[in-house]
Design a protein around this motif. Sequence first.
Motif, mmCIF file in Angstrom:
data_model
loop_
_atom_site.group_PDB
_atom_site.id
_atom_site.type_symbol
_atom_site.label_atom_id
_atom_site.label_comp_id
_atom_site.label_asym_id
_atom_site.label_seq_id
_atom_site.Cartn_x
_atom_site.Cartn_y
_atom_site.Cartn_z
ATOM 1 N N SER A 288 7.334 4.483 7.845
ATOM 2 C CA SER A 288 6.309 4.860 6.865
ATOM 3 C C SER A 288 6.741 4.411 5.472
ATOM 4 O O SER A 288 7.943 4.318 5.180
ATOM 5 C CB SER A 288 6.058 6.366 6.877
ATOM 6 N N LEU A 289 5.744 4.147 4.641
ATOM 7 C CA LEU A 289 5.982 3.702 3.274
ATOM 8 C C LEU A 289 5.187 4.586 2.321
ATOM 9 O O LEU A 289 3.974 4.768 2.496
ATOM 10 C CB LEU A 289 5.542 2.246 3.088
ATOM 11 N N LYS A 290 5.870 5.135 1.321
ATOM 12 C CA LYS A 290 5.200 5.827 0.236
ATOM 13 C C LYS A 290 5.097 4.863 -0.927
ATOM 14 O O LYS A 290 6.112 4.457 -1.505
ATOM 15 C CB LYS A 290 5.957 7.091 -0.156
ATOM 16 N N ILE A 291 3.872 4.487 -1.237
ATOM 17 C CA ILE A 291 3.631 3.380 -2.171
ATOM 18 C C ILE A 291 2.963 3.915 -3.441
ATOM 19 O O ILE A 291 1.918 4.579 -3.366
ATOM 20 C CB ILE A 291 2.740 2.305 -1.528
ATOM 21 N N LYS A 292 3.567 3.610 -4.586
ATOM 22 C CA LYS A 292 2.959 3.915 -5.879
ATOM 23 C C LYS A 292 2.297 2.633 -6.385
ATOM 24 O O LYS A 292 2.962 1.618 -6.606
ATOM 25 C CB LYS A 292 4.014 4.399 -6.873
ATOM 26 N N GLU A 337 -0.590 7.307 -5.631
ATOM 27 C CA GLU A 337 0.351 7.187 -4.519
ATOM 28 C C GLU A 337 -0.388 7.325 -3.190
ATOM 29 O O GLU A 337 -1.247 8.198 -3.052
ATOM 30 C CB GLU A 337 1.450 8.243 -4.604
ATOM 31 N N ILE A 338 -0.059 6.475 -2.255
ATOM 32 C CA ILE A 338 -0.603 6.568 -0.900
ATOM 33 C C ILE A 338 0.535 6.374 0.089
ATOM 34 O O ILE A 338 1.602 5.847 -0.263
ATOM 35 C CB ILE A 338 -1.716 5.524 -0.644
ATOM 36 N N GLU A 339 0.310 6.790 1.344
ATOM 37 C CA GLU A 339 1.328 6.637 2.386
ATOM 38 C C GLU A 339 0.780 5.753 3.491
ATOM 39 O O GLU A 339 -0.307 6.005 4.037
ATOM 40 C CB GLU A 339 1.736 7.992 2.959
ATOM 41 N N SER A 341 1.616 4.171 7.259
ATOM 42 C CA SER A 341 2.501 4.469 8.397
ATOM 43 C C SER A 341 1.943 3.837 9.659
ATOM 44 O O SER A 341 0.924 3.140 9.638
ATOM 45 C CB SER A 341 2.628 5.988 8.581
ATOM 46 N N MET A 390 11.848 5.408 6.277
ATOM 47 C CA MET A 390 10.878 5.920 5.301
ATOM 48 C C MET A 390 11.300 5.427 3.922
ATOM 49 O O MET A 390 12.397 5.738 3.451
ATOM 50 C CB MET A 390 10.815 7.453 5.331
ATOM 51 N N GLN A 392 10.247 4.431 -0.287
ATOM 52 C CA GLN A 392 9.377 4.608 -1.432
ATOM 53 C C GLN A 392 9.412 3.321 -2.256
ATOM 54 O O GLN A 392 10.486 2.862 -2.654
ATOM 55 C CB GLN A 392 9.839 5.787 -2.287
ATOM 56 N N GLU A 394 7.106 0.593 -5.194
ATOM 57 C CA GLU A 394 6.098 0.483 -6.238
ATOM 58 C C GLU A 394 5.511 -0.930 -6.205
ATOM 59 O O GLU A 394 6.223 -1.914 -6.035
ATOM 60 C CB GLU A 394 6.687 0.745 -7.625
#
Length: 402
Positions: A288-292, A337-339, A341, A390, A392, A394
């Motif tokens: 999963s990627l938490k993308i700003k 921010e979106i995730e 996965s 996982m 994070q 930008e």
Amino acid sequence: MFWFGLLLMSVLAVLLIGWPWLGRRFIRPVDGKQLNVALTRQRLDELHREVNEGLIESQDLHKAEQELKLALAMEQGQDARIVSGSSRWVLLAGLSLALMVSAYSYWHANELDALHDWQAANAQLADLGRRVVVEADPSVTVEELQRFALALRTKLHADPQAPEGWLLLGRLYASLNRLDSAIEAYEKSLSQAPDRSGTLLSLSQALVMIGSEESLTRAKQLLTKLQLQEPDNQSSLGLLAITATQLGDQPLALKSWTALKSLLPVEDPMQASIQQRIDELSGVQGTSLKIKVGISEALRAHLPNDGYLIVFARSQDSNMKMPAAVIRQPLTSLPLEIELSDANAMLPNYNLSSLQQAQVVARISQDADVQSAPGELQGEINLALSKGQMLQIEITIDKELN
């Protein structure tokens, strides 16, 4: 309502009939007849005394006695008429009240409307059966389903040895969300045909919808039996996997999900979600990627009033340009921010976890199409991925596509 009305009328009847005796017992009225007789005798004694004292003549005594006796007789007759009239009115009032209570109770307890519906349902049994069972008519209303269920229940009451009929009745009840009645009908069908696969599956579905531990345990037993009879039954296998998962039976759930995955075609869209369940049960986490996502100040003035933000990841070092995971959503204020996965995969076996070198793209488009078009705004980043990782990151949208 009927029994309540009957009890109420019985109590009223007892009170009306027993009222005179109750009145005499608790209310001791003065006897008017005896009082009149006593007063008359007293007056006669006074007349005789007056004759003896010389106050009146002897010849007037007889006339006075006749007048007193006549007055006494007239008063007693009038009292009798008053008592008779009062009793008559009490009886008429009691009778009227009893009739009104009886009519009200009958009106609310006769269920004539229900009787008419039952008669209409029996008359329409064949037609409703054809529309519901044979033709699967989508225009059938809930009221018609209820009428069909009522008529079928009546027929089964007369001829209960019909496992197919009880199965059909159970499915009707289930479609009407009457799960308790559906389970009762399925159980009767199963008692007559213990190995019928349709009944085993339908009963299990109803029990899983109930969701209690007891019902889930019963469903697990039935589905295990059905799997022994039909190992390749995908419906029962999927339901068994769900049931075992809800009960916390991890070995059975993992076994069932794995068997179901092997039975489905590779291109089946259920493959991705089943694999996710398997990974969760196996303790394997997906990538999963938490993308700003932000935008450069130079391009902020070029943001469309209505548009879409599309964020996707694809392979960096191959000719496969189809996104492994994608999210589309209406454009709002940036940054946000979106995730991203494995749950956002477009193909069952092609997701973030299958990538080693990924290109992650954030694009602002006039529509929700992933294909690029001139004038769209975009930013991107390349990175290495490991399965279960996982991260994070930008991304700044900093160029306009030509």
